[in-house]
Design an enzyme around this catalytic site. Structure first.
Site, PDB file in Angstrom:
ATOM      1  N   LYS A 189     -26.066 -14.039-115.734  1.00 25.02           N
ATOM      2  CA  LYS A 189     -24.888 -14.419-114.919  1.00 25.02           C
ATOM      3  C   LYS A 189     -25.458 -14.118-113.325  1.00 25.02           C
ATOM      4  O   LYS A 189     -24.904 -13.026-112.833  1.00 25.02           O
ATOM      5  CB  LYS A 189     -23.676 -13.686-115.211  1.00 25.02           C
ATOM      6  CG  LYS A 189     -22.399 -13.986-114.573  1.00 25.02           C
ATOM      7  CD  LYS A 189     -21.926 -15.234-114.853  1.00 25.02           C
ATOM      8  CE  LYS A 189     -20.714 -15.462-113.685  1.00 25.02           C
ATOM      9  NZ  LYS A 189     -20.189 -16.865-114.001  1.00 25.02           N
ATOM     10  N   ASP A 239     -22.117 -15.880-131.729  1.00 26.99           N
ATOM     11  CA  ASP A 239     -20.764 -16.099-132.595  1.00 26.99           C
ATOM     12  C   ASP A 239     -20.386 -17.689-132.638  1.00 26.99           C
ATOM     13  O   ASP A 239     -19.833 -18.327-133.307  1.00 26.99           O
ATOM     14  CB  ASP A 239     -19.636 -15.234-132.216  1.00 26.99           C
ATOM     15  CG  ASP A 239     -19.602 -14.291-133.201  1.00 26.99           C
ATOM     16  OD1 ASP A 239     -20.750 -13.827-134.110  1.00 26.99           O
ATOM     17  OD2 ASP A 239     -18.522 -13.659-133.517  1.00 26.99           O
ATOM     18  N   ASP A 288     -23.861 -11.536-127.903  1.00 26.92           N
ATOM     19  CA  ASP A 288     -22.877 -11.295-128.828  1.00 26.92           C
ATOM     20  C   ASP A 288     -21.972 -12.515-129.103  1.00 26.92           C
ATOM     21  O   ASP A 288     -21.584 -12.787-129.975  1.00 26.92           O
ATOM     22  CB  ASP A 288     -22.254  -9.707-128.635  1.00 26.92           C
ATOM     23  CG  ASP A 288     -20.878  -9.629-129.393  1.00 26.92           C
ATOM     24  OD1 ASP A 288     -21.177  -9.847-130.521  1.00 26.92           O
ATOM     25  OD2 ASP A 288     -20.005  -9.465-128.991  1.00 26.92           O
ATOM     26  N   ASP A 307     -21.563 -19.170-118.524  1.00 27.12           N
ATOM     27  CA  ASP A 307     -20.397 -19.879-118.748  1.00 27.12           C
ATOM     28  C   ASP A 307     -20.843 -21.111-118.803  1.00 27.12           C
ATOM     29  O   ASP A 307     -20.133 -21.923-119.740  1.00 27.12           O
ATOM     30  CB  ASP A 307     -19.210 -19.575-117.340  1.00 27.12           C
ATOM     31  CG  ASP A 307     -19.965 -19.898-116.075  1.00 27.12           C
ATOM     32  OD1 ASP A 307     -21.419 -19.634-116.099  1.00 27.12           O
ATOM     33  OD2 ASP A 307     -19.386 -19.808-114.973  1.00 27.12           O
ATOM     34  N   TYR A 337     -23.429  -2.455-123.658  1.00 29.46           N
ATOM     35  CA  TYR A 337     -23.058  -1.597-124.926  1.00 29.46           C
ATOM     36  C   TYR A 337     -23.604  -0.419-124.948  1.00 29.46           C
ATOM     37  O   TYR A 337     -22.916   0.554-125.504  1.00 29.46           O
ATOM     38  CB  TYR A 337     -23.752  -2.321-126.016  1.00 29.46           C
ATOM     39  CG  TYR A 337     -23.385  -3.449-126.831  1.00 29.46           C
ATOM     40  CD1 TYR A 337     -22.879  -4.732-126.115  1.00 29.46           C
ATOM     41  CD2 TYR A 337     -22.874  -3.282-128.077  1.00 29.46           C
ATOM     42  CE1 TYR A 337     -22.311  -5.781-126.698  1.00 29.46           C
ATOM     43  CE2 TYR A 337     -22.382  -4.354-128.750  1.00 29.46           C
ATOM     44  CZ  TYR A 337     -21.950  -5.582-128.004  1.00 29.46           C
ATOM     45  OH  TYR A 337     -21.245  -6.801-128.534  1.00 29.46           O
TER      46      TYR A 337
END
Ligand code: IPM
Ligand code: MG
Length: 367
Positions: free
Chosen positions: A195, A256, A252, A228, A144
């Site tokens: 990751k 959600d 983020d 994932d 970001y």
């Protein structure tokens, strides 16, 4: 008597009407828990653009700086959707606030009360006992904010865009500390999501989280999961998680996903804790509901005020140290739901109450 000085930024859409309910609940809770509130409202988001030409007007920013916390509503709406992405209310208001106040730890509780378990898109047997997961998202680092972040012209005439994902160990350590503190008050388990099979930042993330936990919280359970797989496990069985700790962009996305699994955005609160201390020697923070501005129902006294009310409870807890008042507000919301009071978003075809009636029901259930 303690006076709580915070800035109120109601924003757009349903923001102002749910904010009004939250302020009423706060002042009623204050009568019972011996505090007074001292706040004033300032424009932010679309209304900031309309009235001052900026999503985060200087006057609003200064009001935040003078305060001990920010109670934020929500921003955005169709009216401002055609602005360039950088100028849109969400991005142009939230990202500068996060940056300026160094709001590095974003706590997003994923709560589904058992009474509302039918709202979840997951199988009834998976969520029969509700959901209670806390996502701790790093909020001021990663892709970001990393530099360079630009679009450039190549010699062959092609365009190229670059975002930079960058983390320092100190950034990972401080957000891990927040997750540790939270986990100790909950189920004592942290799942760190990364990751690390692909990204350098994730390799560092995994190592620093492991070292920090070994040094500061060897008694807590730590697991690691690739992002994932985490996305998949959340829909397969969210109840396997207690605290999820992750970097900015993964957080983020996963937060959600967690929100939709919990059924209604109208019920979810969040806290963004800053690196700086306020006048109470507690973290300066920004508190906001997870749901959006719901322009379709704005101004009609239909919106669910629970997320805004629960966000104000988080503010009492983290920025003002008023744990009893915070949990009594949370319990009052729970009691109202348990007693069958529902705004349209959570009514599932049953009887509904208005925004203000829900507020009254919450106040009536304050101990
Ligand atoms: C959020 C939002 C923001 C983010 C946007 C509006 C900049 O999606 O708070 O999750 O990506 O962080
Ligand atoms: Mg988001």
């Amino acid at each position: 008597m303690k006076t709580l000085h915070f800035a109120t930024l109601p924003g757009d859409g349903i923001g102002p009407e749910v904010m009004e309910v939250a302020l009423e609940v706060l002042s009623q809770a204050g009568k019972r828990h011996d505090f007074a509130i001292d706040t004033s409202a300032h424009d932010v988001g679309g209304v900031g653009i309309d009235n001052h030409g900026a999503a985060l007007p200087d006057s609003s920013f200064e009001a935040c700086r003078a305060a001990d916390a920010i109670l934020f509503g929500s921003v955005g709406g169709p009216k401002w959707e055609n602005l360039p992405p950088k100028e849109q209310p969400e991005r142009a208001a939230l990202l500068p606030l996060r940056k300026a106040f160094r709001l590095y730890a974003n706590l997003r509780p994923g709560n589904l009360y058992p009474e509302l378990s039918d709202l979840s898109p997951l199988r009834p047997e998976t969520v029969a006992n509700g959901i209670d997961v806390l996502c701790v998202r790093e909020l001021t680092g990663g892709v970001y904010f990393g530099q360079p972040k630009e679009t450039r012209q190549l010699d062959n005439g092609e365009e190229e865009a670059v975002d930079t994902m960058v983390y320092r160990s100190s950034e990972i350590e401080r957000v891990t500390d927040v997750a540790i503190t939270a986990a100790k008050l909950r189920g004592r388990r942290i799942c760190s999501v990364d990751k690390a099979n692909v990204l350098e930042t994730s390799v560092l993330w995994r190592r620093v989280v492991s070292e920090k936990m070994a040094a500061n919280a060897p008694d807590l359970e730590l697991s690691h999961m690739y992002v994932d797989n985490a996305a998949m496990q959340l829909v397969r069985d969210p109840t396997q998680f207690d605290v999820i700790l992750t970097e900015n962009m993964f957080g983020d996305i996963l937060s959600d996903e967690l929100a939709v699994i919990c059924g209604s955005l109208g019920m979810l609160a969040s806290a963004s804790l800053g690196a700086d201390k306020n006048k109470h020697d507690l973290p300066f923070g920004l508190y906001e509901p997870a749901g959006g501005t719901a322009p379709d129902i704005a101004g009609q006294n239909l919106a669910n005020p629970c997320a805004q009310v629960l966000s104000s409870a988080l503010m009492l807890r983290y920025s003002f140290g008023l744990e009893d008042a915070a949990s009594s507000i949370e319990n009052a919301v729970k009691a109202a739901i348990r007693d069958g009071l529902r705004t349209g978003d959570v009514a599932q075809g049953g009887d509904t109450v208005s925004t203000t009636d829900m507020g009254t029901a919450i106040v009536e259930r304050l101990p």
